[in-house]
Write an enzyme that holds these catalytic residues in place. Structure first.
Site, short mmCIF file in Angstrom:
data_model
loop_
_atom_site.label_atom_id
_atom_site.label_comp_id
_atom_site.label_asym_id
_atom_site.label_seq_id
_atom_site.Cartn_x
_atom_site.Cartn_y
_atom_site.Cartn_z
N ASP A 1 10.29 -20.38 -24.81
CA ASP A 1 11.70 -20.65 -24.67
C ASP A 1 12.64 -19.07 -24.66
O ASP A 1 12.87 -18.65 -25.68
CB ASP A 1 12.48 -21.44 -25.63
CG ASP A 1 12.27 -22.87 -25.39
OD1 ASP A 1 12.82 -23.29 -24.39
OD2 ASP A 1 11.72 -23.66 -26.11
N ASP B 1 10.29 -32.90 -23.27
CA ASP B 1 10.76 -31.84 -24.25
C ASP B 1 9.83 -32.10 -25.56
O ASP B 1 8.92 -32.89 -25.63
CB ASP B 1 12.34 -31.98 -24.71
CG ASP B 1 13.14 -30.88 -25.32
OD1 ASP B 1 12.21 -29.99 -25.77
OD2 ASP B 1 14.45 -31.03 -25.38
N HIS C 1 17.51 -32.45 -31.71
CA HIS C 1 16.31 -32.09 -32.81
C HIS C 1 16.45 -33.08 -34.02
O HIS C 1 15.83 -33.33 -34.84
CB HIS C 1 16.71 -30.79 -33.03
CG HIS C 1 16.17 -29.68 -32.13
ND1 HIS C 1 17.22 -29.51 -31.15
CD2 HIS C 1 15.04 -29.03 -32.00
CE1 HIS C 1 16.54 -28.59 -30.29
NE2 HIS C 1 15.23 -28.20 -30.70
#
Length: 340
Positions: free
Chosen positions: A63, A251, A182
């Site tokens: 990332d 993800d 998250h």
């Protein structure tokens, strides 16, 4: 080959990781700050991963967007701005903003390529939505779909010019989230006609070779299941309305937005239609469980993976033109700063 991407625990492989990766044969790996101590160390690590598999074109990912989402940082690596800087310039000089995004991405890719990294999870095509959670925030390339697509295209092209494949994320759109995935599962209640704006940048760039899902429930499409685990969203929206034909990754399945054990999440994502499961945290028990439950990589996924990596290259060192590209980027971005 198992259709999973795994994280690593530190700057070098442990004996257990080496043995497990050789036996499981995952599709690839994801790197975090814990894996990146210096350029020499990082290149040795990625060389080690390629040696395990004997695949020169190995999916080694990161990332590296810029701003607060950057795993490689100064002083060892260059600094890169968040998407908001390019959005700001676009408002006064669209062509200059597109060029700044392109040269910034090429410089980034030249650096990543020299580190042995072949895929960057960049650009995010999520719209900036007023009042939404700031998990996207300044990462967004704008709130207008056409602008986001134009800057996103420049990022994809810039990365490719430097030998790295980009990844559009988070399909079908993360901009309306009211919580950080998250930590919790967001529910988006916007009607289908409003969501047309969210999917528009993804539809424009549906030729991208790699894409990533988002862990959000969209009640208008599937009121019970987050997109990553929803056959309806993946089939009808991501593959259907968006028309994305590339390699579809989840993800990180370790996020608290998803329920069940990590292997259960992995199995559900594969059953829903995701090509590859992303698991970031290098927990051996979880990785072993994923390898046990996932079906081997399908021929269709293998073909998409080959296409995703076809244009990548590993450079012996950071190309000298990277510095010139960064200088050009800074000069262009200064135009936006001056207009503020």
């Amino acid at each position: 080959m198992i259709p999973a991407i795994f994280g690593l625990s530190g700057p070098v492989l442990t004996a257990d990781e080496r043995a497990f990766f050789r036996e499981c044969d995952p599709a690839g790996y994801i790197l975090f700050g814990r894996n990146c101590a210096s350029p020499e160390q990082l290149r040795a690590l990625t060389d080690d991963l390629r040696a395990i598999h004997g695949r020169e074109r190995l999916l080694v990912s990161i990332d590296q967007e810029g701003g607060r989402v950057a795993r490689l940082r100064p002083p060892h690596w260059a600094g890169y701005p968040a998407g908001e800087r390019f959005e700001k310039l676009y408002k006064v000089a669209p062509a200059s903003a597109i060029e700044a995004a392109r040269v910034n991405a090429t410089a980034m890719a030249l650096e990543l390529s020299a580190m042995g990294i072949t895929v960057d999870y960049h650009p995010p095509l999520d719209l900036r939505v007023p009042g939404a959670h700031d998990v996207i925030g300044d990462r967004a390339l704008g709130s207008d779909p056409m602008q986001v697509a134009a800057l996103g295209r420049a990022v994809l092209e810039g990365l490719a010019a430097g030998g790295v494949t980009g990844c559009i994320k988070h399909m079908p759109g993360h901009g309306r989230t009211d919580v950080d995935t998250h930590k919790a599962l967001p529910t988006v209640t916007a009607p289908a006609e409003e969501l047309e704006a969210d999917i528009a940048p993804f539809r424009t760039l549906n030729h991208a070779r790699v894409g990533m899902t988002g862990h959000l429930v969209f009640t208008t499409w599937d009121a019970e299941t987050p997109a990553t685990l929803s056959p309806t969203v993946i089939r009808d929206i991501i593959r259907g309305k968006i028309g994305f034909g590339g390699l579809l990754l989840t993800d990180d399945i370790d996020m608290e937005a998803l329920g069940g054990t990590i292997p259960q999440r992995a199995a559900r994502a594969q059953a829903a239609g995701c090509d590859i499961v992303l698991n970031c945290w290098a927990k051996m028990e979880d990785m072993q469980g994923i390898c046990e439950v996932l079906a081997p990589m399908s021929e269709a996924t293998a073909a998409r993976l080959d296409r995703a990596l076809a244009g990548t290259r590993i450079a012996p060192a950071i190309a000298p033109q990277a510095a010139d590209l960064l200088a050009k980027r800074d000069a262009l971005l200064a135009l936006g700063d001056a207009s503020a």
